[in-house]
Design a protein around this motif. Structure first.
Motif, PDB file in Angstrom:
ATOM      1  N   LEU A   1       0.828  -1.166   0.012  1.00 27.20           N
ATOM      2  CA  LEU A   1       0.051   0.169   0.149  1.00 27.20           C
ATOM      3  C   LEU A   1       0.771   1.097   0.031  1.00 27.20           C
ATOM      4  O   LEU A   1       0.604   2.445  -0.725  1.00 27.20           O
ATOM      5  CB  LEU A   1      -0.980  -0.040   1.178  1.00 27.20           C
ATOM      6  CG  LEU A   1      -2.331  -1.027   1.282  1.00 27.20           C
ATOM      7  CD1 LEU A   1      -2.899  -0.927   2.333  1.00 27.20           C
ATOM      8  CD2 LEU A   1      -3.070  -0.564  -0.011  1.00 27.20           C
TER       9      LEU A   1
ATOM     10  N   ASP B   1       2.180   1.714  -3.505  1.00 30.41           N
ATOM     11  CA  ASP B   1       1.128   2.333  -4.379  1.00 30.41           C
ATOM     12  C   ASP B   1       0.966   3.616  -3.935  1.00 30.41           C
ATOM     13  O   ASP B   1       0.661   4.462  -5.083  1.00 30.41           O
ATOM     14  CB  ASP B   1      -0.047   1.299  -4.311  1.00 30.41           C
ATOM     15  CG  ASP B   1       0.108   0.071  -4.820  1.00 30.41           C
ATOM     16  OD1 ASP B   1       1.212  -0.075  -5.512  1.00 30.41           O
ATOM     17  OD2 ASP B   1      -0.710  -0.741  -4.791  1.00 30.41           O
TER      18      ASP B   1
ATOM     19  N   SER C   1      -5.366   2.877  -3.005  1.00 33.87           N
ATOM     20  CA  SER C   1      -4.339   2.461  -1.900  1.00 33.87           C
ATOM     21  C   SER C   1      -4.122   3.415  -0.833  1.00 33.87           C
ATOM     22  O   SER C   1      -4.331   3.015   0.234  1.00 33.87           O
ATOM     23  CB  SER C   1      -2.879   2.419  -2.682  1.00 33.87           C
ATOM     24  OG  SER C   1      -2.924   1.416  -3.265  1.00 33.87           O
TER      25      SER C   1
END
Length: 176
Positions: A8, A11, A19
């Protein structure tokens, strides 16, 4: 760090909104509670939490994978919440260098039995300066010198404010 969280973060660094939303959902409640303990006000805590996430997302390039991500976010949230309290202009009392710390004259803390709800309500009634120092010391685990550094006041002032805040909280919750 959990692989999902690391994914995450990567991203989010590349600007993926989904994300960012996932990271927000994962940590929003936790950071809200941190901010609420510092600000003592639900609306300000929510705003501080939102501002914390804005700072987190804009500063992800400053986060290094060898750091603990939660601790990094926690520090940002604490400083953001303190900024909100500073906007309220709490009165920090400077204590002279020759000030002698008062002797604790209250009940033995280990003998005190009270509910978490009672303490939470009492914390809300404390002045902002007292609430910040108690929260940083008792809940966030900072020592007196760290609190002094964060708040830009002298360590003896922090100790004095802590003792006064503790006495005031005990008075509010009715412990004699």
């Amino acid at each position: 760090m959990e692989k999902n969280t690391a994914h995450l973060i990567e991203d989010c660094r590349s600007g993926k909104r989904t994300s960012q939303l996932a990271l927000y959902k994962q940590y929003a409640q936790w950071l809200y509670v941190v901010c609420l303990r510092i600000t003592g006000n639900q609306e300000e805590a929510e705003e501080a939490m939102q501002d914390s996430f804005l700072k987190i997302f804009s500063r992800l390039d400053q986060y290094h994978n060898d750091q603990c991500f939660e601790a990094w976010m926690h520090r940002i949230a604490i400083h953001t919440a303190i900024d909100y309290v500073r906007k309220q202009k709490p009165e920090w009392e400077e204590i002279p260098d020759n000030y002698a710390e008062p002797e604790p004259d209250g009940p033995d803390e280990e003998q005190i039995r009270y509910s978490v709800a009672l303490v939470k309500e009492g914390m809300k009634k404390l002045a902002a300066g007292y609430r910040v120092i108690l929260s940083l010391y008792l809940f966030e685990g900072y020592d007196m010198e760290e609190i002094a550094s964060i708040l830009n006041i002298q360590p003896p002032s922090v100790r004095s404010q802590y003792l006064r805040a503790k006495r005031k909280l005990l008075e509010i919750i009715g412990v004699n």
